[in-house]
Design a protein around this motif. Structure first.
Motif, PDB file in Angstrom:
ATOM      1  N   ASN A 178     -11.206  25.127   5.718  1.00  0.00           N
ATOM      2  CA  ASN A 178     -11.418  26.062   4.613  1.00  0.00           C
ATOM      3  C   ASN A 178     -10.728  27.405   4.873  1.00  0.00           C
ATOM      4  O   ASN A 178     -10.180  28.005   3.944  1.00  0.00           O
ATOM      5  CB  ASN A 178     -12.918  26.287   4.402  1.00  0.00           C
ATOM      6  CG  ASN A 178     -13.607  25.037   3.889  1.00  0.00           C
ATOM      7  OD1 ASN A 178     -12.991  24.234   3.182  1.00  0.00           O
ATOM      8  ND2 ASN A 178     -14.872  24.843   4.270  1.00  0.00           N
ATOM      9  N   ARG A 179     -10.756  27.846   6.130  1.00  0.00           N
ATOM     10  CA  ARG A 179     -10.125  29.128   6.458  1.00  0.00           C
ATOM     11  C   ARG A 179      -8.619  29.001   6.629  1.00  0.00           C
ATOM     12  O   ARG A 179      -7.880  29.953   6.380  1.00  0.00           O
ATOM     13  CB  ARG A 179     -10.728  29.702   7.741  1.00  0.00           C
ATOM     14  CG  ARG A 179     -12.202  30.088   7.614  1.00  0.00           C
ATOM     15  CD  ARG A 179     -12.786  30.460   8.972  1.00  0.00           C
ATOM     16  NE  ARG A 179     -12.018  31.535   9.585  1.00  0.00           N
ATOM     17  CZ  ARG A 179     -11.793  31.634  10.900  1.00  0.00           C
ATOM     18  NH1 ARG A 179     -12.269  30.719  11.722  1.00  0.00           N
ATOM     19  NH2 ARG A 179     -11.101  32.634  11.386  1.00  0.00           N
ATOM     20  N   ALA A 180      -8.153  27.830   7.076  1.00  0.00           N
ATOM     21  CA  ALA A 180      -6.755  27.707   7.477  1.00  0.00           C
ATOM     22  C   ALA A 180      -5.868  27.018   6.442  1.00  0.00           C
ATOM     23  O   ALA A 180      -4.656  26.969   6.629  1.00  0.00           O
ATOM     24  CB  ALA A 180      -6.673  26.942   8.800  1.00  0.00           C
ATOM     25  N   ARG A 181      -6.442  26.461   5.335  1.00  0.00           N
ATOM     26  CA  ARG A 181      -5.635  25.654   4.421  1.00  0.00           C
ATOM     27  C   ARG A 181      -4.422  26.427   3.892  1.00  0.00           C
ATOM     28  O   ARG A 181      -3.283  25.946   3.965  1.00  0.00           O
ATOM     29  CB  ARG A 181      -6.487  25.138   3.254  1.00  0.00           C
ATOM     30  CG  ARG A 181      -5.683  24.305   2.249  1.00  0.00           C
ATOM     31  CD  ARG A 181      -6.563  23.759   1.147  1.00  0.00           C
ATOM     32  NE  ARG A 181      -7.468  22.724   1.616  1.00  0.00           N
ATOM     33  CZ  ARG A 181      -7.100  21.440   1.768  1.00  0.00           C
ATOM     34  NH1 ARG A 181      -5.853  21.071   1.491  1.00  0.00           N
ATOM     35  NH2 ARG A 181      -7.966  20.562   2.188  1.00  0.00           N
ATOM     36  N   SER A 182      -4.638  27.619   3.352  1.00  0.00           N
ATOM     37  CA  SER A 182      -3.517  28.355   2.756  1.00  0.00           C
ATOM     38  C   SER A 182      -2.473  28.717   3.818  1.00  0.00           C
ATOM     39  O   SER A 182      -1.272  28.661   3.560  1.00  0.00           O
ATOM     40  CB  SER A 182      -4.023  29.621   2.066  1.00  0.00           C
ATOM     41  OG  SER A 182      -4.628  30.492   3.005  1.00  0.00           O
ATOM     42  N   ALA A 215       0.845  -1.206   0.000  1.00  0.00           N
ATOM     43  CA  ALA A 215       0.000   0.000   0.000  1.00  0.00           C
ATOM     44  C   ALA A 215       0.874   1.247   0.000  1.00  0.00           C
ATOM     45  O   ALA A 215       2.020   1.232   0.460  1.00  0.00           O
ATOM     46  CB  ALA A 215      -0.911   0.008   1.228  1.00  0.00           C
ATOM     47  N   GLU A 216       0.311   2.315  -0.522  1.00  0.00           N
ATOM     48  CA  GLU A 216       0.996   3.617  -0.497  1.00  0.00           C
ATOM     49  C   GLU A 216       0.188   4.571   0.385  1.00  0.00           C
ATOM     50  O   GLU A 216      -1.033   4.670   0.256  1.00  0.00           O
ATOM     51  CB  GLU A 216       1.143   4.190  -1.893  1.00  0.00           C
ATOM     52  CG  GLU A 216       1.911   5.503  -1.920  1.00  0.00           C
ATOM     53  CD  GLU A 216       2.088   6.058  -3.323  1.00  0.00           C
ATOM     54  OE1 GLU A 216       2.652   7.175  -3.434  1.00  0.00           O
ATOM     55  OE2 GLU A 216       1.664   5.405  -4.283  1.00  0.00           O
ATOM     56  N   PHE A 217       0.907   5.243   1.284  1.00  0.00           N
ATOM     57  CA  PHE A 217       0.245   6.177   2.208  1.00  0.00           C
ATOM     58  C   PHE A 217       0.053   7.517   1.505  1.00  0.00           C
ATOM     59  O   PHE A 217       1.005   8.208   1.162  1.00  0.00           O
ATOM     60  CB  PHE A 217       1.108   6.369   3.462  1.00  0.00           C
ATOM     61  CG  PHE A 217       0.519   7.329   4.473  1.00  0.00           C
ATOM     62  CD1 PHE A 217      -0.740   7.116   5.027  1.00  0.00           C
ATOM     63  CD2 PHE A 217       1.219   8.460   4.872  1.00  0.00           C
ATOM     64  CE1 PHE A 217      -1.275   7.993   5.949  1.00  0.00           C
ATOM     65  CE2 PHE A 217       0.692   9.350   5.791  1.00  0.00           C
ATOM     66  CZ  PHE A 217      -0.555   9.110   6.332  1.00  0.00           C
ATOM     67  N   LYS A 218      -1.204   7.831   1.248  1.00  0.00           N
ATOM     68  CA  LYS A 218      -1.558   9.104   0.642  1.00  0.00           C
ATOM     69  C   LYS A 218      -2.674   9.729   1.469  1.00  0.00           C
ATOM     70  O   LYS A 218      -3.668   9.065   1.752  1.00  0.00           O
ATOM     71  CB  LYS A 218      -2.055   8.914  -0.794  1.00  0.00           C
ATOM     72  CG  LYS A 218      -1.017   8.404  -1.775  1.00  0.00           C
ATOM     73  CD  LYS A 218      -1.626   8.248  -3.149  1.00  0.00           C
ATOM     74  CE  LYS A 218      -0.600   7.747  -4.167  1.00  0.00           C
ATOM     75  NZ  LYS A 218      -1.207   7.591  -5.521  1.00  0.00           N
ATOM     76  N   THR A 219      -2.469  10.951   1.899  1.00  0.00           N
ATOM     77  CA  THR A 219      -3.518  11.627   2.664  1.00  0.00           C
ATOM     78  C   THR A 219      -3.371  13.123   2.517  1.00  0.00           C
ATOM     79  O   THR A 219      -2.330  13.623   2.098  1.00  0.00           O
ATOM     80  CB  THR A 219      -3.442  11.251   4.167  1.00  0.00           C
ATOM     81  OG1 THR A 219      -4.562  11.786   4.857  1.00  0.00           O
ATOM     82  CG2 THR A 219      -2.166  11.815   4.803  1.00  0.00           C
ATOM     83  N   ASP A 220      -4.399  13.850   2.898  1.00  0.00           N
ATOM     84  CA  ASP A 220      -4.353  15.312   2.888  1.00  0.00           C
ATOM     85  C   ASP A 220      -3.741  15.757   4.222  1.00  0.00           C
ATOM     86  O   ASP A 220      -4.434  15.889   5.231  1.00  0.00           O
ATOM     87  CB  ASP A 220      -5.767  15.862   2.722  1.00  0.00           C
ATOM     88  CG  ASP A 220      -5.765  17.380   2.548  1.00  0.00           C
ATOM     89  OD1 ASP A 220      -4.744  18.006   2.868  1.00  0.00           O
ATOM     90  OD2 ASP A 220      -6.797  17.913   2.098  1.00  0.00           O
ATOM     91  N   GLU A 221      -2.429  15.958   4.226  1.00  0.00           N
ATOM     92  CA  GLU A 221      -1.733  16.304   5.463  1.00  0.00           C
ATOM     93  C   GLU A 221      -2.230  17.621   6.042  1.00  0.00           C
ATOM     94  O   GLU A 221      -2.326  17.784   7.261  1.00  0.00           O
ATOM     95  CB  GLU A 221      -0.233  16.376   5.204  1.00  0.00           C
ATOM     96  CG  GLU A 221       0.583  16.520   6.466  1.00  0.00           C
ATOM     97  CD  GLU A 221       2.080  16.520   6.189  1.00  0.00           C
ATOM     98  OE1 GLU A 221       2.844  16.860   7.105  1.00  0.00           O
ATOM     99  OE2 GLU A 221       2.470  16.182   5.063  1.00  0.00           O
ATOM    100  N   THR A 222      -2.565  18.534   5.169  1.00  0.00           N
ATOM    101  CA  THR A 222      -3.067  19.831   5.644  1.00  0.00           C
ATOM    102  C   THR A 222      -4.381  19.642   6.389  1.00  0.00           C
ATOM    103  O   THR A 222      -4.612  20.263   7.438  1.00  0.00           O
ATOM    104  CB  THR A 222      -3.257  20.783   4.460  1.00  0.00           C
ATOM    105  OG1 THR A 222      -2.019  20.938   3.779  1.00  0.00           O
ATOM    106  CG2 THR A 222      -3.751  22.139   4.934  1.00  0.00           C
ATOM    107  N   ALA A 223      -5.246  18.786   5.871  1.00  0.00           N
ATOM    108  CA  ALA A 223      -6.520  18.531   6.541  1.00  0.00           C
ATOM    109  C   ALA A 223      -6.301  17.893   7.903  1.00  0.00           C
ATOM    110  O   ALA A 223      -6.975  18.229   8.886  1.00  0.00           O
ATOM    111  CB  ALA A 223      -7.405  17.648   5.664  1.00  0.00           C
TER     112      ALA A 223
END
Length: 847
Positions: free
Chosen positions: A118-122, A99-107
């Motif tokens: 939504n407010r903090a992503r950037s 398996a490959e670990f892929k995730t939205d680290e920012t989330a």
């Protein structure tokens, strides 16, 4: 932690799917810069999962490990780079069945920090390097406000990296500036630049302090702007001599620096930084261009004190100073931030005494020199003693405090006036009084005589009270020193203190003065100069005790130091059952009478005053003393400059029993030029004395600076201090301080700079002590102005007890028609207490 949890979930799924019940997970981390794997590695190890880092040269080693050596172990294969293209990926076959670990680290990070994605992503993406370390995240979370915005998030990041106490811009900037103004060596700034966009920090700081954005921002520009704002707010006249700096929020800059300057630790940080600006701006010459009355308002720069002190010396040396208000200027400088430095405080103290002496010099007139004995005493004890006192303290400060050589001309100028005008004038007056009446009839009616001290001051108390009476006789404690001690003792709680002059015996020397202070009469002086009282020699403590016990059987005498060193228990035992305790103190005369040490006379006067003040505290505290007398056997003359030849008189000839630099006692004595015969009939002695006239000395051995024995008031007018400890109903439980009120009818604020007027209700006295108040304006719990400390210590009459001070409101607040309060806190003692809150109304509509 969210990242680790996601990894564990993925491994659990892989284990369920794998025939070998193990999981292999690849993690290609192209944003690996700054990521620390310590927490991840430790957590996975606890679950039996190994972490291996992929490199470009270890693919075969990893392949052998997974498929031959440890076929049943779970592995996280971490690659700090992007996933290679298939044709270049030597582990592609393993990747295809794992398996490959892929995730939205920012989330995940937003969820971990409790921020809206939504407010903090950037923001989180821009500051991702900062959040790669666990401790930084924890500190960030502690500083995060509940309802924060992006500016608050950035402030928290900068606070963590700057190691500030809070995320407030003031604290962050203090922490950064504390590392210095050079960007290349400022460690706080280096940390910010390493883990956050440095341009964001500068924009944030420039915005907060109202500076215009620039392509080349710098710490020095921000700091220089603050210093400029502070200087022109304190002293608007400095604007024409300083480089120009622009800001939309000058009050914010001023209050920031003002608050920091008020803190001792802050001043230590700021001083070298401000001094660097002084040098860069060439400020020394520019400050000298300002008139003194404008210069004293400039509290920003340490250099100002140097220039003010130079101005003061010029004024005192070459100009009349009456009416210039220099005493208020000195007080104003002493309340400044940089006057805490001992050298500066001592210099201002020196100038304060020099000013007082100069004012006496300018106003010198002899209207109080009248030809009656009591007027002669009154002239000294109401006026002239102050000149001796001020000059002595001025010289003590100069010697002890290490005044710079630049002040020597002023010291010498005032010394010349004291020794060539004041003392000769007083000597001429004394010589006229001696010729007119005192040489033939020494005691002055209506003035306490040394020979009557015991009979008139001690004996009545022995008869009327049961109190133990302490009598401290301090050798050579002249009247001006006693007056200073009297003032100090008067500040003690539950103290009733009085001071009166006493006319000492003439000649004014130790043996005769000490004998006269005992009960009984001086009956003779033998050929060796020994003074007898009631036919007992009054030469030492033991024989003086015997003389005392003839009048008071339960009297006792000690050397003061010997008795104090006994300690409480032995000291109390030594005076148990004793009604009168004579204590002999010898600090001044022991030094002054030795040629090698007479130069230190003024030092020892100061020590004597301090010692006696401590002794009174010891007597009243440890030994429960209720009534204490302090007096002296004689005073002294002191002249700093070498004696002129015409001041030296020939030695007295005849049957001389005792002779010193200012007197001789015996029979058939010659009266040399510059001397005067004195009758000793007032002591009923069949002897005569000759004393040196004016300021003369006889050509005897020993030093010539410290002398006594003559008739100058410095020698023969000694203090009698009565100290009584108040007990019972009259005893005060606590000190009373002056009351203060806001003395303004209109309490409406219409400008960002606002003057408030205060009135001190009572004058400072022995009944009312000075009060120190800290004042600032508040809107709710938020301080909206600078903070000032006010000292109410005036001893003047009511019209002169008003104090006006300026407050500066911080911009960026809603001041239109809003209420606020002027909060006064009492900081007189160690405990800070609310004194009063005065309501005001804000009607400030624009800057």
């Amino acid at each position: 932690m969210e990242l680790v949890n996601k990894l564990l979930e993925l491994f659990e799924r892989e284990k369920q799917r794998s025939p070998l019940k193990r999981g292999i997970v690849f993690w290609y981390d192209e944003d690996a810069d700054g990521r620390e794997l310590g927490e991840i590695r430790d957590t996975l190890k606890g679950e039996g999962i190994q972490v291996r880092e992929l490199r470009e040269d270890n693919a075969f080693q990893i392949k052998y490990l997974l498929e031959v050596e440890q076929r049943e172990t779970s592995f996280l294969l971490y690659a700090p780079f992007a996933r290679p293209e298939p044709e270049r990926n030597m582990l592609l076959d393993i990747l295809l069945y794992s398996a490959e670990f892929k995730t939205d680290e920012t989330a995940l990070l937003a969820e971990e920090l409790g921020l809206d994605l939504n407010r903090a992503r950037s923001f989180l993406q821009r500051y991702k390097l900062f959040f790669r370390e666990k401790r930084r995240k924890e500190k960030f979370r502690r500083l995060l406000p509940l309802q924060g915005k992006e500016g608050d998030w950035k402030a928290a990041v900068f606070a963590v990296l700057a190691q500030a106490n809070s995320a407030q811009p003031m604290d962050v900037f203090r922490a950064v500036i504390g590392e210095g103004l050079k960007e290349e060596s400022n460690q706080a700034l280096i940390r910010i630049g390493k883990f956050a966009p440095l341009e964001d920090f500068y924009l944030w700081i420039y915005t907060h302090f109202g500076l215009r954005e620039t392509e080349s921002p710098s710490l020095k520009e921000v700091f220089a702007t603050m210093v400029w704002c502070h200087a022109v707010t304190c002293a608007p006249e400095t604007e024409v001599i300083l480089p120009r700096y622009e800001t939309r929020l000058p009050n914010t800059c001023y209050v920031f620096l003002e608050d920091w300057l008020r803190e001792e630790r802050g001043r230590k940080v700021l001083k070298p930084l401000v001094q660097q600006l002084e040098s860069d701006w060439g400020l020394y010459g520019k400050l000298r261009e300002l008139p003194l009355d404008r210069l004293v308002d400039c509290l920003t720069f340490p250099l100002t004190d140097e220039v003010v002190l130079e101005n003061l010396q010029d004024l005192l040396l070459y100009h009349r100073v009456s009416g210039l208000g220099l005493d208020q200027m000195i007080d104003q400088r002493l309340s400044g931030y940089w006057a805490e430095e001992k050298r500066i405080r001592n210099a201002y103290s020196f100038f304060s005494h020099a000013l007082s002496l100069t004012l006496y010099k300018e106003k010198a007139h002899k209207a109080h020199y009248r030809l009656k004995g009591r007027d002669w005493i009154r002239a000294y004890t109401e006026h002239d003693y102050k000149i001796d006192q001020i000059y002595r303290k001025l010289m003590w400060i100069y010697n002890q405090a290490g005044m710079p050589d630049e002040l020597t001309p002023l010291r010498d100028h005032l010394t010349r006036w004291v020794e060539e005008e004041f003392l000769p004038d007083l000597a001429d007056y004394t010589d006229r009084m001696m010729t007119r009446e005192l040489a033939a009839r020494w005691p002055i009616n209506g003035v306490l005589q040394q020979s009557a001290f015991f009979r008139e001051r001690i004996a009545p108390l022995v008869e009327k009270t049961t109190e133990r009476i302490f009598v401290i006789i301090s050798d050579a404690l002249r009247y001006e020193a006693g007056a200073e001690l009297f003032e100090k003792l008067g500040q003690r709680l539950n103290a009733e203190v009085s001071l009166e002059p006493m006319q000492a015996t003439l000649p004014s020397y130790t043996r005769l003065g000490m004998g006269a202070l005992l009960p009984g009469k001086v009956t003779r002086i033998d050929e060796q100069g020994t003074v007898y009282v009631e036919e007992l020699p009054a030469t030492g403590v033991s024989t003086r005790e015997k003389i005392l016990q003839q009048a008071v059987p339960d009297g006792v005498a000690f050397r003061l130091d010997d008795w104090i060193q006994l300690g409480k228990e032995k000291g109390l035992e030594a005076i148990r059952g004793r009604r009168v305790v004579y204590l002999y103190h010898n600090r001044i005369d022991a030094t002054g009478d030795q040629q090698v040490t007479e130069t230190y006379t003024f030092d020892d006067v100061q020590q004597a005053i301090e010692e006696l003040e401590r002794v009174v505290g010891k007597l009243t505290g440890t030994f429960s003393a209720k009534r204490i007398f302090i007096t002296a056997d004689h005073g002294f003359l002191y002249q700093h400059s070498p004696l002129e030849a015409d001041r030296l008189a020939d030695r007295v000839e005849g049957k001389v029993m005792e002779q010193h630099r200012r007197f001789a006692i015996g029979r058939d004595l010659t009266v040399t030029p510059g001397a005067q015969r004195v009758s000793l009939d007032y002591l009923n002695l069949d002897l005569e004395a000759v004393v040196a006239g004016g300021l003369n000395r006889f050509k005897a051995g020993g030093g010539m600076k410290f002398v006594h024995g003559g008739a100058m008031p410095q020698e023969v007018v000694v203090p009698v201090i009565q100290y009584r400890e108040i007990h019972g109903r009259g005893r005060k439980r606590e000190e009373a301080y002056v009351d203060v009120r806001v003395a303004m009818r209109s309490k409406v604020i219409t400008h960002y700079q606002f003057n408030a007027l205060f009135f001190q209700e009572q004058k400072v006295s022995r009944d009312f002590r000075p009060r120190h108040l800290r004042a600032a304006f508040y809107k709710g719990d938020e301080r909206i102005s600078n903070e000032v400390t006010l000292v109410f210590d005036s001893d003047r009459e009511a019209p002169d007890r008003h104090t006006e001070t300026t407050f500066t409101l911080i911009e960026g607040r809603d001041f239109a028609g809003k209420p606020c309060i002027l909060r006064l806190e009492d900081v007189t003692g160690a405990k800070i207490e609310l004194y009063v809150e005065e309501p005001f109304e804000l009607r400030v509509y624009d800057v």
